[in-house]
Design an enzyme around this catalytic site. Structure first.
Site, PDB file in Angstrom:
ATOM      1  N   HIS A 169       1.674   4.474  -2.921  1.00 55.65           N
ATOM      2  CA  HIS A 169       1.742   5.939  -2.805  1.00 55.65           C
ATOM      3  C   HIS A 169       3.062   6.455  -3.377  1.00 55.65           C
ATOM      4  CE1 HIS A 169      -1.865   6.927  -0.644  1.00 55.65           C
ATOM      5  NE2 HIS A 169      -1.592   6.149   0.376  1.00 55.65           N
ATOM      6  N   HIS A 208       0.835  -1.213   0.000  1.00 46.81           N
ATOM      7  CA  HIS A 208       0.000   0.000   0.000  1.00 46.81           C
ATOM      8  C   HIS A 208       0.867   1.259   0.000  1.00 46.81           C
ATOM      9  CE1 HIS A 208      -3.661   2.338   1.391  1.00 46.81           C
ATOM     10  NE2 HIS A 208      -2.685   3.163   1.722  1.00 46.81           N
ATOM     11  N   GLU A 209       1.778   1.333   0.933  1.00 51.59           N
ATOM     12  CA  GLU A 209       2.596   2.547   1.032  1.00 51.59           C
ATOM     13  C   GLU A 209       3.516   2.702  -0.183  1.00 51.59           C
ATOM     14  OE1 GLU A 209       1.694   4.705   3.000  1.00 51.59           O
ATOM     15  OE2 GLU A 209       0.454   3.438   4.274  1.00 51.59           O
TER      16      GLU A 209
END
Length: 692
Positions: A487, A483-484
């Site tokens: 980003h 997820h990170e």
């Protein structure tokens, strides 16, 4: 003559200061190993002076208005100041000290006063409006046209057309708000670090996995105490709540975690009330019904009513499944403890849910840990994005970092050109805030005819290495890392030619991160990295099938939990009135109770540590997680149809989403990728929340 000598002396002094201050060094490699608290105030003071000088030169210019001397010069006013302040704030979140806190507290009012004055500056606004009617401005297309329109709208939205008295109020609100948000975050960190439970009798550890025991033993050793030490940091807290048989310890941990910063030396209650008051006043001054309408206006949702409708619709669709799950977990407890077993307490939910999952699917999340060593997860993730986007991610050594555990990676395109770099700081420390997040430290891109690389960081609080074992992750941890990194991909792959258009609409920003989680459930992708840390054996097929079957277990509960946070966020900013609704903690408890399968205790005060909306950027924006989940669930169906490693689909996602920033309306970007509008039911289908 005296004035000239004085200015020359000042310039020489500032130059000497910059030579000794690592925060003032220009360069792509930030000297994190040399930055100290005492560097913050001199650096920000100097950069503020330079930014003010740029502002004064900007408004004093009488040259005919052009894009270069209007829009590009406008961006340049704050660039160095904002970049350095971003570095300082990043450091405070990952390596804070009392001295660093004090330094940031000292500069924050001056920094905020200047930054908040720019959207209210009638002279800057006049220059941009003057340019907007020139033939050059009218002939603009693409990102430059959007940036001009966006900038004019942001000046209007933020009060540039108000009278001086109202502008003064807005400036004061911004300064006070920045200080309150920082105090809120500091209090949460202090309250988190203030609590511990040290267990000296190993019989009280029944049920706890060996990985959690080892981590607790290591934590105790670091503190110089005997036994097993448990804290409110995420890996420790979640292990206790999920596995520990001792309900008394679970209750203590639960109450401490959900009572953080709700009293004592780190009390956030008055701060929350004041923040809400200031946000209401800001919205009123700017002519909006409420803070939600102001915040959401330039996002996909457009207004607070549409946000509430979105949340209510998901609630309505999810609640029948949630009610069924709630009945099932109580029935499960009574099936193993007898019909007279008590109703569930809040600290029982994760514990019995895990037992139920194990009984129903024969799946224990701890069983997959040996197959998810951190280094292997990272390598597999990098191989995935190589296949999708044609990029190569490699580790680089010898780069200054703020902690020895931090790693540094380079991202290169297929032709070998450097797209960007990022730091990875993935383990918990007491000088680091909780949670997981991504930072953009330097924004590059195709500027002035050349491409400048981007620099960022991914941060987390995963289970760290213990003894001679590497960091072994749960599947939930793997999802978080992916997820990170999603980003960060949007940051390092950006090809936005206008720096001011890199900031993506808040309810679109989670699409690149959340879509990455989908690959962690695909067998072909897991084969890239899910290998036993000792033997190298792949994740066994039967264990994978168990994990996959359990994927949607209690999906309704998880969805309602997220909805509760979105609902309380909007409710506090739109509905809550202290005279009518009473204590803010009591109000939030009433909201949360509608989404919780057990009675919420009277001391439940999770809202007092809700950094997302009180110190982060998610005020009136927490709904965006679910909003973007709808988008990512739908967008991933293209990869499922064309192949999860499809370079064609991957490059389309890179070109239409990851590289575009805010250069087009996000709804159009989604249509460009999918060829249609989002399917509103994609998320419900993925979560198994549809009629069978």
């Amino acid at each position: 003559m005296r004035k000239t000598v004085f200015l020359f002396a000042c310039a020489m002094a500032m130059n000497a200061a910059s030579q000794n201050n690592p925060l003032l060094e220009k360069g792509f490699r930030i000297p994190f190993d040399r930055i100290r608290a005492e560097h913050v105030e001199p650096a920000i003071t100097q950069l503020l002076a330079e930014a003010k000088a740029k502002r004064d030169a900007y408004v004093a210019s009488t040259a005919p208005r052009t894009y270069a001397n209007t829009m590009t010069a406008f961006e340049d006013i704050q660039e160095d100041l904002d970049q350095t302040m971003g570095i300082v704030r990043h450091l405070e979140s990952v390596a804070t000290t009392p001295a660093l806190r004090a330094a940031v507290t000292n500069v924050l009012p001056k920094y905020t006063a200047f930054v908040s004055s720019i959207p209210l500056d009638k002279e800057i606004y006049a220059k941009i409006k003057e340019f907007s009617v020139t033939p050059e401005a009218k002939a603009l297309t693409g990102p430059r046209k959007r940036f001009l329109t966006w900038t004019l709208d942001e000046f209007r939205r933020n009060g540039a057309e108000l009278g001086e008295a109202d502008k003064a109020k807005l400036r004061a609100i911004s300064v006070e708000m920045s200080q309150l948000r920082k105090r809120f975050s500091d209090n949460v960190l202090d309250a988190t670090n203030a609590f511990e439970i040290v267990v000296k009798d190993d019989t009280l550890l029944a049920g706890l996995p060996e990985s959690a025991r080892a981590a607790a033993r290591e934590s105790a050793k670091r503190k110089g105490v005997e036994g097993w030490r448990f804290t409110l940091q995420e890996p420790s807290f979640r292990a206790v709540m999920t596995y520990l048989d001792d309900a008394g310890i679970r209750e203590r941990m639960y109450r401490a975690y959900n009572g953080r910063a709700a009293g004592g030396a780190s009390d956030n209650v008055a701060i929350m009330k004041r923040i809400l008051e200031l946000r209401r006043e800001r919205a009123r001054l700017l002519g909006y019904r409420n803070f939600a309408d102001f915040t959401v206006e330039n996002r996909m949702a457009k207004n607070g009513d549409r946000v509430r409708e979105f949340l209510a619709t998901l609630d309505r669709k999810t609640r029948p499944f949630y009610d069924k799950e709630t009945a099932e977990i109580l029935a499960f407890r009574r099936s193993i403890e007898g019909d007279k077993a008590p109703a569930l307490a809040p600290w029982d939910i994760l514990y019995y849910a895990e037992k139920m999952r194990k009984a129903r699917y024969d799946f224990d999340e701890e069983a997959v840990r040996p197959y998810f060593p951190m280094d292997s997860v990272l390598k597999g993730m990098f191989e995935l994005v190589h296949r999708l986007y044609g990029i190569t991610v490699t580790k680089a050594d010898g780069v200054p970092v703020w902690n020895p555990a931090v790693q540094y990676f380079e991202v290169r395109d297929a032709d070998g050109s450097l797209l960007g770099c990022f730091y990875a700081d993935l383990y918990p420390r007491e000088d680091k805030r909780g949670g997981a997040w991504s930072d953009g430290l330097i924004t590059g891109g195709p500027i002035d005819g050349t491409f400048k690389p981007h620099l960022g960081a991914i941060n987390g609080n995963m289970t760290p290495p213990v003894g001679d074992k590497p960091a072994l992750l749960t599947h939930r941890d793997v999802e978080t890392v992916f997820h990170e990194f999603g980003h960060q991909l949007q940051h390092v792959l950006s090809r936005v030619p206008v720096r001011g258009l890199n900031e993506v609409a808040w309810d679109f920003v989670e699409l690149p991160s959340q879509i990455m989680e989908n690959w962690t459930w695909e067998r072909e992708c897991l084969n890239l990295f899910a290998k036993h840390y000792q033997t190298g054996a792949p994740l066994p097929e039967d264990l994978y099938q168990k994990m996959k079957r359990a994927r949607t277990f209690r999906a309704a509960y998880a969805q309602m939990r997220q909805l509760s946070l979105g609902v309380v966020d909007i409710g506090l900013h739109v509905d809550y009135e202290q005279q009518r609704d009473g204590d803010i903690l009591a109000y939030a408890r009433r909201v949360f109770q509608r989404y919780t399968p057990a009675p919420v205790p009277e001391d439940y005060a999770m809202i007092a540590s809700f950094n997302h909306i009180f110190s982060g950027g998610y005020a009136c924006g927490y709904y965006s997680y679910k909003w973007a989940e709808v988008l990512d669930a739908d967008a991933f169906t293209r990869f499922q149809k064309e192949g999860i490693f499809s370079r064609k689909a991957g490059m389309a996602f890179r070109r239409e989403i990851l590289e575009k920033g805010n250069t087009e309306d996000p709804a159009q970007l989604f249509r460009n990728f999918m060829g249609r509008d989002p399917d509103a039911d994609a998320l419900m289908r993925r979560n198994g929340l549809t009629a069978k």
